[in-house]
Design a protein around this motif. Structure first.
Motif, PDB file in Angstrom:
ATOM      1  N   ARG A   1       1.709  66.399   6.543  1.00 49.67           N
ATOM      2  CA  ARG A   1       1.062  67.912   6.117  1.00 49.67           C
ATOM      3  C   ARG A   1       2.084  68.589   5.223  1.00 49.67           C
ATOM      4  NH1 ARG A   1      -0.657  71.102  11.169  1.00 49.67           N
ATOM      5  NH2 ARG A   1      -1.323  72.606   9.506  1.00 49.67           N
ATOM      6  N   GLN A   2       3.196  68.007   5.063  1.00 53.90           N
ATOM      7  CA  GLN A   2       4.513  68.334   4.224  1.00 53.90           C
ATOM      8  C   GLN A   2       5.015  69.369   4.655  1.00 53.90           C
ATOM      9  OE1 GLN A   2       3.072  68.716   0.106  1.00 53.90           O
ATOM     10  NE2 GLN A   2       2.541  66.771  -0.236  1.00 53.90           N
ATOM     11  N   LEU A   3       4.957  69.709   6.053  1.00 56.30           N
ATOM     12  CA  LEU A   3       5.622  70.923   6.850  1.00 56.30           C
ATOM     13  C   LEU A   3       6.845  70.356   7.459  1.00 56.30           C
ATOM     14  CD1 LEU A   3       2.503  72.041   8.616  1.00 56.30           C
ATOM     15  CD2 LEU A   3       3.603  73.032   6.681  1.00 56.30           C
ATOM     16  N   TYR A   4       7.844  69.959   6.493  1.00 59.64           N
ATOM     17  CA  TYR A   4       9.206  69.173   6.834  1.00 59.64           C
ATOM     18  C   TYR A   4       9.968  69.905   7.814  1.00 59.64           C
ATOM     19  CZ  TYR A   4       7.754  66.867   2.448  1.00 59.64           C
ATOM     20  OH  TYR A   4       6.816  66.359   1.536  1.00 59.64           O
ATOM     21  N   SER A   5      10.181  71.003   7.812  1.00 59.12           N
ATOM     22  CA  SER A   5      10.747  71.848   8.778  1.00 59.12           C
ATOM     23  C   SER A   5      10.188  71.971  10.066  1.00 59.12           C
ATOM     24  CB  SER A   5      10.941  73.508   8.258  1.00 59.12           C
ATOM     25  OG  SER A   5      11.791  73.395   7.141  1.00 59.12           O
ATOM     26  N   THR A   6       8.865  71.813  10.079  1.00 56.52           N
ATOM     27  CA  THR A   6       8.093  71.760  11.225  1.00 56.52           C
ATOM     28  C   THR A   6       8.372  70.379  11.942  1.00 56.52           C
ATOM     29  OG1 THR A   6       6.555  73.456  10.548  1.00 56.52           O
ATOM     30  CG2 THR A   6       5.697  72.087  12.359  1.00 56.52           C
ATOM     31  N   ALA A   7       8.432  69.522  11.159  1.00 58.67           N
ATOM     32  CA  ALA A   7       8.634  68.095  11.814  1.00 58.67           C
ATOM     33  C   ALA A   7       9.728  67.903  12.218  1.00 58.67           C
ATOM     34  CB  ALA A   7       8.201  66.998  10.446  1.00 58.67           C
TER      35      ALA A   7
ATOM     36  N   LEU B   1      16.089  58.018  12.429  1.00 55.95           N
ATOM     37  CA  LEU B   1      15.731  57.551  11.063  1.00 55.95           C
ATOM     38  C   LEU B   1      14.772  58.772  10.422  1.00 55.95           C
ATOM     39  CD1 LEU B   1      15.171  53.699  10.927  1.00 55.95           C
ATOM     40  CD2 LEU B   1      17.030  55.192  10.002  1.00 55.95           C
ATOM     41  N   ALA B   2      13.787  59.353  11.424  1.00 58.15           N
ATOM     42  CA  ALA B   2      12.800  60.154  10.800  1.00 58.15           C
ATOM     43  C   ALA B   2      13.397  61.159  10.090  1.00 58.15           C
ATOM     44  CB  ALA B   2      11.807  60.361  12.049  1.00 58.15           C
ATOM     45  N   ILE B   3      14.554  61.891  11.091  1.00 60.62           N
ATOM     46  CA  ILE B   3      15.134  63.142  10.531  1.00 60.62           C
ATOM     47  C   ILE B   3      15.686  63.066   9.287  1.00 60.62           C
ATOM     48  CG2 ILE B   3      17.020  64.874  10.974  1.00 60.62           C
ATOM     49  CD1 ILE B   3      16.218  64.528  13.796  1.00 60.62           C
TER      50      ILE B   3
ATOM     51  N   TYR C   1      21.869  59.587   8.250  1.00 60.29           N
ATOM     52  CA  TYR C   1      21.804  58.304   8.398  1.00 60.29           C
ATOM     53  C   TYR C   1      23.007  57.670   8.974  1.00 60.29           C
ATOM     54  CZ  TYR C   1      17.454  57.929   5.651  1.00 60.29           C
ATOM     55  OH  TYR C   1      16.126  57.939   5.247  1.00 60.29           O
ATOM     56  N   ALA C   2      24.318  58.225   8.406  1.00 58.42           N
ATOM     57  CA  ALA C   2      25.480  57.650   8.952  1.00 58.42           C
ATOM     58  C   ALA C   2      25.406  57.876  10.428  1.00 58.42           C
ATOM     59  CB  ALA C   2      26.671  58.605   8.203  1.00 58.42           C
ATOM     60  N   ASN C   3      25.165  59.101  10.927  1.00 58.17           N
ATOM     61  CA  ASN C   3      25.125  59.145  12.478  1.00 58.17           C
ATOM     62  C   ASN C   3      24.342  58.338  13.013  1.00 58.17           C
ATOM     63  OD1 ASN C   3      26.896  61.448  12.229  1.00 58.17           O
ATOM     64  ND2 ASN C   3      25.248  62.843  12.050  1.00 58.17           N
ATOM     65  N   ALA C   4      23.076  57.877  12.622  1.00 53.96           N
ATOM     66  CA  ALA C   4      22.137  56.868  12.903  1.00 53.96           C
ATOM     67  C   ALA C   4      22.697  55.563  12.959  1.00 53.96           C
ATOM     68  CB  ALA C   4      20.970  57.022  12.251  1.00 53.96           C
ATOM     69  N   GLU C   5      23.472  55.337  12.026  1.00 57.85           N
ATOM     70  CA  GLU C   5      24.250  53.997  11.753  1.00 57.85           C
ATOM     71  C   GLU C   5      25.159  54.046  12.872  1.00 57.85           C
ATOM     72  OE1 GLU C   5      26.670  51.648   8.670  1.00 57.85           O
ATOM     73  OE2 GLU C   5      26.547  53.360   8.661  1.00 57.85           O
ATOM     74  N   SER C   6      25.832  54.951  13.358  1.00 58.02           N
ATOM     75  CA  SER C   6      26.901  54.680  14.444  1.00 58.02           C
ATOM     76  C   SER C   6      26.025  54.610  15.757  1.00 58.02           C
ATOM     77  CB  SER C   6      27.889  56.183  14.333  1.00 58.02           C
ATOM     78  OG  SER C   6      28.689  56.230  15.238  1.00 58.02           O
ATOM     79  N   ALA C   7      25.131  55.527  16.091  1.00 57.39           N
ATOM     80  CA  ALA C   7      24.213  55.439  17.175  1.00 57.39           C
ATOM     81  C   ALA C   7      23.994  54.038  17.529  1.00 57.39           C
ATOM     82  CB  ALA C   7      23.143  56.596  17.300  1.00 57.39           C
ATOM     83  N   TYR C   8      23.265  53.474  16.590  1.00 56.20           N
ATOM     84  CA  TYR C   8      22.661  52.128  16.599  1.00 56.20           C
ATOM     85  C   TYR C   8      23.872  51.072  17.037  1.00 56.20           C
ATOM     86  CZ  TYR C   8      18.430  54.048  14.304  1.00 56.20           C
ATOM     87  OH  TYR C   8      17.464  54.993  14.196  1.00 56.20           O
TER      88      TYR C   8
END
Length: 679
Positions: free
Chosen positions: A275-281, A303-305, A322-329
């Motif tokens: 619904r393009q409510l990015y902040s809500t997402a 990845l979604a954030i 994305y960098a934080n996600a890479e480290s977490a993975y």
């Protein structure tokens, strides 16, 4: 049927079979506190103590000893119910089939047997047999609860066969609300979702959460979890239909405490993003970041954030995320590798921490206590097939414990037998030292001499021989006086001679009068002596028999030897079976770890591609804000759902109360029982 459902079914089954038994018409007039057979009373005692294993053992022992008398079919129904509760489907089927062989049995007994045969067939996936058994139910003598569950099984069979229209018609005919109807609605919706009929499925999900909650029920948590699952599944169905506002409403009404909320949080974010409510997402996804990284929804949220940041034009925040996600993975891959090593080198039984409880295996809702490695594999552990195998392992361990106990008992019995044999040998030495044969022979000779004397007295009528010592002395003195009076007759008066003769005659007369009584007493004493002598000889013979042949010890030793052979044979079979089940479980766990590793690798590659894409876009457009391209890791037009055609994937939907709602491997929950007893 799924493992948890079978266990819940067994809770109802074990109690209801007892109720059906004691309520049989042929015993309706008997007080429930009376039993005609002690062994049946012992069985009921163990049953009410919840020692089902011992109750079943008592029934088996009674059967070997000739069966329980005076209680009709009650013991058979209880045995069948407990056998089914312990997962002994073949034994239960045989028992209920035997009950049906006699058509003269009461309708309630036959209904109970047909009903459980239908359940057994259903658990085995034998839909035709289950349907045929349900058709044999006598509807005039069926209880309300049994009728409701029979309707549930019939409709479930149609769902299993894929006859969705017929199943819908069957469900529409069920008017009385029940927990089974809620599960039917959920299963119906799941089947329609798998068929892509999301719009038709949603009303069935709505029926689940619109059903009234029974606050005083023991299954209150089950009702709440079922509502959460229905709302989550409905939300994903609405996502598939593009009804994003409705999906957001359903997702937002799922409780945040269960693990199932992870799916709702993830779906709620995608509904808002579409619904393009990015902040809500971002709000539900950031909530996911605070949860354990081992859950797939948490991994996807990483990845979604940054994807939402890209949509918002925040390229810097997206790159950092994305960098934080890479480290977490990468860290997750390291944890998976360590878990794999731990799983391969550790004892699986210790990892599963399966406690041996011979009664609660199937009659209670249990889940293994998991350590860190197994907890990491929560998705697999929550699945029905894995739980069923763990349940089998628990049962095997219980049997192992029983065999170990009997090994100790046999050792003790052998020690007791050896001690008894040793004591008997010492007693035999004592008997031999006393020379009982010589003593018995001397007593026999004395008895024979006395018997000869008695025979002589009887033959000669020598009644004076039976006089006692005092009387014999008087007779001797009288005879002496009489003899003197005869020798001195010239010197004595007639009166003196007559007195001597009279005294002698009186004594002889007295002995003659008491002769028969004394002879009878002597014969009685002789008979008693003979009996005692015979008893001594018989006792001596028994002692000699016990010493020479040990008729009580030898058969017992032979039985113990045979029991040892059986134990050793069963131990070998049990060990082989345990090794097989353990190996299968380990392979399943390793396979699940591999699936998780591949999923994390996919997310890692997507994160790295996104990072590279953002850097490349930044280099080519130094003064512009990077935005998502068509090759973005996640497309905003579709939510990343593991199974596009199923609102809830059973392999990724885990709840904090796994016993509450049980989904099979195809994504549909089985109809469960409430644990109530049949009326």
């Amino acid at each position: 049927m799924a493992a948890v459902t079978l266990k819940r079914l067994s809770q109802l089954l074990a109690g209801s079979c007892l109720l059906a038994a004691v309520a049989a018409p042929s015993y309706a007039g008997k007080p429930l506190t009376e039993v005609a057979d002690l062994r049946y009373g012992v069985t009921l005692y163990h049953y009410y103590q919840k020692d089902y294993f011992q109750a079943l053992t008592e029934l088996y022992r009674a059967d070997v000893a000739g069966g329980i008398q005076g209680h009709g079919d009650n013991p058979a129904i209880i045995e069948g119910g407990i056998s089914l509760a312990f997962g002994m489907k073949n034994s239960a089927t045989e028992i209920f089939t035997q009950l049906l062989a006699d058509e003269s049995r009461p309708p309630k007994v036959r209904n109970t047997a047909w009903f459980y045969l239908a359940k057994l067939a259903y658990t085995r996936g034998q839909w035709d047999d289950a349907e045929a058994a349900l058709a044999k139910l006598d509807r005039e003598h069926i209880s309300r609860l049994m009728a409701q569950e029979a309707e549930t099984i019939s409709a479930s069979i149609l769902i299993r066969r894929g006859q969705l229209q017929e199943a819908q018609a069957a469900i529409s005919q069920i008017k009385a609300p029940s927990v089974w109807l809620n599960f039917l609605n959920y299963n119906m919706a799941s089947a329609l979702g798998r068929d892509g009929q999301f719009e038709v499925a949603i009303p069935y999900y709505e029926a689940v959460w619109q059903a009234p909650i029974k606050e005083d029920s023991d299954d209150l948590e089950l009702q709440l979890v079922l509502r959460d699952r229905a709302r989550t599944a409905a939300g994903y169905s609405e996502l598939a239909l593009g009804s994003f506002p409705d999906a957001s409403i359903d997702f937002s009404r799922v409780r945040l405490t269960p693990v199932l909320a992870n799916q709702a949080l993830l779906g709620n974010g995608w509904a808002a993003l579409n619904r393009q409510l990015y902040s809500t997402a971002l709000a539900p996804w950031q909530e996911l970041l605070r949860r354990n990284f081992m859950y797939p929804e948490v991994q996807e949220a990483h990845l979604a954030i940054p994807f939402a940041y890209e949509k918002m034009g925040a390229a810097g925040e997206a790159l950092l995320a994305y960098a934080n996600a890479e480290s977490a993975y990468e860290q997750e891959l390291d944890r998976i590798a360590r878990a794999r090593q731990e799983l391969q080198r550790s004892d699986l039984l210790q990892l599963l921490a399966v406690e041996i409880d011979r009664n609660s295996s199937w009659l209670a809702d249990q889940q293994p206590d998991l350590d860190q490695v197994i907890n990491y594999l929560h998705t697999l552990v929550a699945q029905n097939q894995f739980q069923a195998r763990v349940q089998e392992l628990r049962d095997l361990q219980s049997l192992q414990q029983n065999i170990d106990q009997w090994q100790v008992k046999l050792t003790d019995y052998r020690d007791l037998s050896a001690a008894r044999a040793s004591n008997r040998a010492a007693q035999a030495e004592t008997v031999a030292a006393l020379d009982y044969p010589t003593i018995v022979a001397r007593l026999v000779a004395q008895r024979d001499q006395l018997q000869a004397k008695i025979s002589r007295i009887e033959a000669e009528h020598d009644y004076l021989a039976l006089a006692d010592e005092q009387q014999s002395d008087l007779v001797k003195r009288a005879n002496s006086a009489y003899d003197k009076s005869q020798r001195l007759a010239e010197q004595l008066s007639r009166e003196q001679i007559a007195k001597a003769r009279l005294l002698r005659g009186i004594l002889y007369w007295q002995e003659a009068q008491s002769y028969h009584d004394k002879r009878w007493q002597l014969q009685q004493a002789m008979a008693a002596a003979n009996a005692q002598l015979d008893a001594v000889k018989e006792s001596y013979q028994r002692v000699q028999l016990a010493v020479d042949q040990a008729p009580d010890l030898i058969p017992m030793n032979e039985r113990m030897a045979a029991a040892q052979v059986r134990l050793d044979t069963n131990q070998q079979r049990l060990s082989a079976t345990m090794d097989l089940v353990t190996a299968e479980l380990q392979q399943q766990l390793l396979a699940e770890l591999e699936l998780q590793r591949k999923r994390v690798l996919f997310f890692l590659s997507e994160a790295r591609l996104s990072i590279a894409r953002l850097y490349d876009h930044s280099n080519r457009n130094a003064n512009s804000v990077p935005v998502a391209s068509d090759s973005a890791a996640i497309d905003s037009d579709s939510a990343p759902i593991d199974n596009d055609s199923t609102p809830i994937d059973s392999d990724s939907a885990a709840t904090d109360n796994n016993n509450a709602v049980d989904a099979d491997d195809s994504g549909a929950a089985e109809p469960a029982t409430t644990g109530e007893e049949f009326q």
